[in-house]
Design a protein around this motif. Structure first.
Motif, short mmCIF file in Angstrom:
data_model
loop_
_atom_site.label_atom_id
_atom_site.label_comp_id
_atom_site.label_asym_id
_atom_site.label_seq_id
_atom_site.Cartn_x
_atom_site.Cartn_y
_atom_site.Cartn_z
N ALA A 137 -11.80 -12.82 -4.49
CA ALA A 137 -11.82 -14.29 -4.46
C ALA A 137 -11.21 -14.83 -3.17
O ALA A 137 -11.56 -15.92 -2.71
CB ALA A 137 -11.06 -14.84 -5.67
N ALA A 138 -10.30 -14.05 -2.56
CA ALA A 138 -9.67 -14.47 -1.31
C ALA A 138 -10.57 -14.25 -0.10
O ALA A 138 -10.24 -14.67 1.01
CB ALA A 138 -8.37 -13.71 -1.11
N GLY A 139 -11.70 -13.59 -0.32
CA GLY A 139 -12.65 -13.39 0.76
C GLY A 139 -12.92 -11.96 1.14
O GLY A 139 -13.74 -11.70 2.03
N ALA A 140 -12.26 -11.00 0.49
CA ALA A 140 -12.51 -9.59 0.79
C ALA A 140 -13.94 -9.22 0.39
O ALA A 140 -14.44 -9.65 -0.65
CB ALA A 140 -11.52 -8.70 0.07
N THR A 141 -14.58 -8.43 1.23
CA THR A 141 -15.92 -7.93 0.92
C THR A 141 -15.86 -6.82 -0.11
O THR A 141 -16.75 -6.67 -0.95
CB THR A 141 -16.58 -7.39 2.21
N ALA A 142 -14.82 -6.03 -0.02
CA ALA A 142 -14.60 -4.92 -0.94
C ALA A 142 -13.10 -4.64 -1.00
O ALA A 142 -12.32 -5.13 -0.18
CB ALA A 142 -15.35 -3.67 -0.50
N VAL A 143 -12.70 -3.83 -1.98
CA VAL A 143 -11.29 -3.50 -2.18
C VAL A 143 -11.14 -1.98 -2.18
O VAL A 143 -11.87 -1.28 -2.89
CB VAL A 143 -10.76 -4.08 -3.49
N ALA A 144 -10.20 -1.49 -1.37
CA ALA A 144 -9.93 -0.06 -1.31
C ALA A 144 -8.83 0.30 -2.29
O ALA A 144 -7.84 -0.42 -2.42
CB ALA A 144 -9.53 0.35 0.09
N VAL A 145 -9.00 1.42 -2.97
CA VAL A 145 -7.98 1.90 -3.90
C VAL A 145 -7.65 3.35 -3.56
O VAL A 145 -8.53 4.16 -3.32
CB VAL A 145 -8.43 1.78 -5.38
N ALA A 149 0.82 -1.21 0.00
CA ALA A 149 0.00 0.00 0.00
C ALA A 149 0.85 1.25 0.00
O ALA A 149 1.93 1.29 0.60
CB ALA A 149 -0.91 0.00 1.23
N GLY A 150 0.36 2.29 -0.65
CA GLY A 150 1.05 3.57 -0.62
C GLY A 150 0.73 4.32 0.66
O GLY A 150 -0.27 4.06 1.33
N GLY A 151 1.59 5.27 1.01
CA GLY A 151 1.36 6.05 2.21
C GLY A 151 1.71 5.29 3.48
O GLY A 151 2.43 4.29 3.45
N ILE A 201 -12.33 -5.09 4.16
CA ILE A 201 -11.94 -4.26 3.02
C ILE A 201 -10.44 -4.45 2.83
O ILE A 201 -9.65 -4.16 3.74
CB ILE A 201 -12.25 -2.77 3.25
N ALA A 202 -10.02 -4.97 1.68
CA ALA A 202 -8.61 -5.21 1.41
C ALA A 202 -7.99 -3.99 0.74
O ALA A 202 -8.60 -3.40 -0.15
CB ALA A 202 -8.45 -6.43 0.52
N ALA A 203 -6.78 -3.64 1.17
CA ALA A 203 -6.14 -2.43 0.64
C ALA A 203 -4.65 -2.63 0.45
O ALA A 203 -3.98 -3.18 1.32
CB ALA A 203 -6.37 -1.26 1.61
N GLY A 204 -4.14 -2.19 -0.70
CA GLY A 204 -2.70 -2.19 -0.88
C GLY A 204 -2.21 -2.80 -2.17
O GLY A 204 -2.40 -3.98 -2.42
N GLY A 205 -1.59 -1.98 -3.00
CA GLY A 205 -0.94 -2.48 -4.21
C GLY A 205 -1.85 -2.73 -5.38
O GLY A 205 -1.42 -3.31 -6.39
N GLU A 216 4.10 -10.11 5.26
CA GLU A 216 3.13 -11.09 4.78
C GLU A 216 2.29 -10.49 3.65
O GLU A 216 1.77 -9.38 3.78
CB GLU A 216 2.21 -11.53 5.92
N PRO A 217 2.13 -11.19 2.54
CA PRO A 217 1.33 -10.66 1.43
C PRO A 217 -0.11 -10.39 1.85
O PRO A 217 -0.66 -11.11 2.69
CB PRO A 217 1.39 -11.79 0.39
N LEU A 218 -0.69 -9.34 1.28
CA LEU A 218 -2.06 -8.97 1.60
C LEU A 218 -3.01 -10.13 1.40
O LEU A 218 -3.91 -10.38 2.22
CB LEU A 218 -2.49 -7.77 0.74
N LEU A 219 -2.85 -10.86 0.31
CA LEU A 219 -3.74 -11.98 0.00
C LEU A 219 -3.76 -13.00 1.13
O LEU A 219 -4.83 -13.46 1.55
CB LEU A 219 -3.30 -12.64 -1.31
#
Length: 345
Positions: A227-235, A177-179, A211-215, A193-196
């Motif tokens: 597919a890994a189970g995140a409900t949503a993805v943050a960008v 993730a940035g920031g 909510i998965a975030a990063g990269g 550890e990888p986000l996934l």
């Protein structure tokens, strides 16, 4: 939400009410960035956002993100010496840019308790916390007024503790993730550890939304995390060049050069700009000061702020904090709606 995309809160200017409103109107949602904003400025941002969404037929669904980094009651003499040494190292660059450095270290807790009270008195749909976890009482107080409460975590143990404190959702941030990394301790180290993997492990142990975030840099990245189970993805990084973002012109130009292949897209972790680990595009400031920057936050943030502001004014990208995740080469200009459509395809 019609699409599982979230506009991440990017403090310091990029996230604007217009950006969050555009994310909501595009079928996703977003978080206003209250970090570095006073309680009054935060309230103004919320009012501006609501006015932009007033014509929506459905109740607008958005959030506000708070920095939760408790300030030290005292600034130890040893830390003062370290801060002074960094200030002296930065002095030549400050002079060159015409920036005036503070003579004394500044520290505060970003008015987090005052902001929480404002959000209790004037509830919003969601509130999330970055850095330290909110305590159980704060979570309960916000939930009591109908607000969904989330915590940003980078590791499985922190996720378990957040769930134990009663949060409604988790924002799971990966090392790409940035920031700033959402580390409770300023001197903490970034998880490798990888986000996934982190998302999969957390989802195996809790059923609250994640909510998965990063990269994230493509629709394939979004689909993989879902597919890994995140409900949503943050960008976040992918929205830096959006029409509605408040990203400054120098920052935008660098991002455009990276996307065109005219500038390196290498990102690194550094404490140089704020004292906390944060991922940014590599530049000369990081080269020169990254090895000596102390783990002092927010003291280093406030110390370098005049330099960064002056660099912005003169277009000096080598002295700017160009926060960016590893998907930075895929940024594009356009509206939030267009970028969300790309990431949803």
């Amino acid at each position: 939400m019609n699409i599982p995309l979230v506009a991440a809160p990017m403090a310091g200017g990029p996230t604007t009410p217009e950006l969050v409103a555009a994310a909501v109107k595009a079928g996703g949602t977003g978080f206003l960035a209250a970090g570095y904003r006073t309680p009054e400025q935060m309230s103004e941002d919320i009012s501006a956002l609501k006015s932009l969404l007033i014509d929506d037929t459905e109740q607008p669904f958005f959030g506000v993100n708070l920095f939760n980094s408790p300030a030290e009651s005292q600034f130890p003499e040893q830390d003062q010496r370290i801060w002074t040494a960094y200030q002296e190292a930065l002095a030549p660059l400050a002079k060159k840019l015409g920036a005036e450095l503070a003579s004394e270290a500044r520290t505060d807790d970003d008015f987090v308790q005052e902001k929480v009270q404002v959000l209790i008195d004037n509830p919003v749909p969601m509130v999330s916390f970055t850095f330290d976890l909110p305590d159980s009482a704060t979570v309960a107080s916000l939930r009591a007024v109908g607000t969904l409460v989330g915590a940003t975590v980078t590791e499985v143990p922190a996720a378990a503790e957040a769930v134990a404190r009663g949060v409604d959702f988790l924002v799971v941030q990966g090392p790409h993730a940035g920031g700033h990394q959402s580390l409770p301790l300023v001197a903490g180290e970034v998880s490798e550890e990888p986000l996934l993997t982190t998302v999969q492990t957390i989802r195996a142990n809790t059923d609250i939304p994640v909510i998965a975030a990063g990269g994230v840099g493509s629709s394939a990245d979004v689909q993989e995390l879902l597919a890994a189970g995140a409900t949503a993805v943050a960008v976040g990084t992918m929205l830096l060049r959006a029409d509605e973002a408040g990203t400054n012109d120098t920052y935008r130009q660098v991002l455009a050069e990276v996307a065109a292949g005219d500038r390196s897209d290498v990102t690194v972790f550094t404490r140089a700009f704020s004292g906390r680990w944060a991922r940014a595009l590599h530049n000369k400031f990081i080269d020169k000061y990254g090895g000596t920057a102390p783990a002092l936050y927010p003291q280093v943030h406030y110390l370098t702020s005049p330099i960064r502001n002056a660099a912005k004014e003169v277009g000096d990208s080598e002295s700017l904090n160009l926060w960016a995740g590893t998907g930075v080469k895929n940024t594009r200009a356009g509206s939030v709606a267009e970028i969300f459509a790309d990431l949803s395809s």
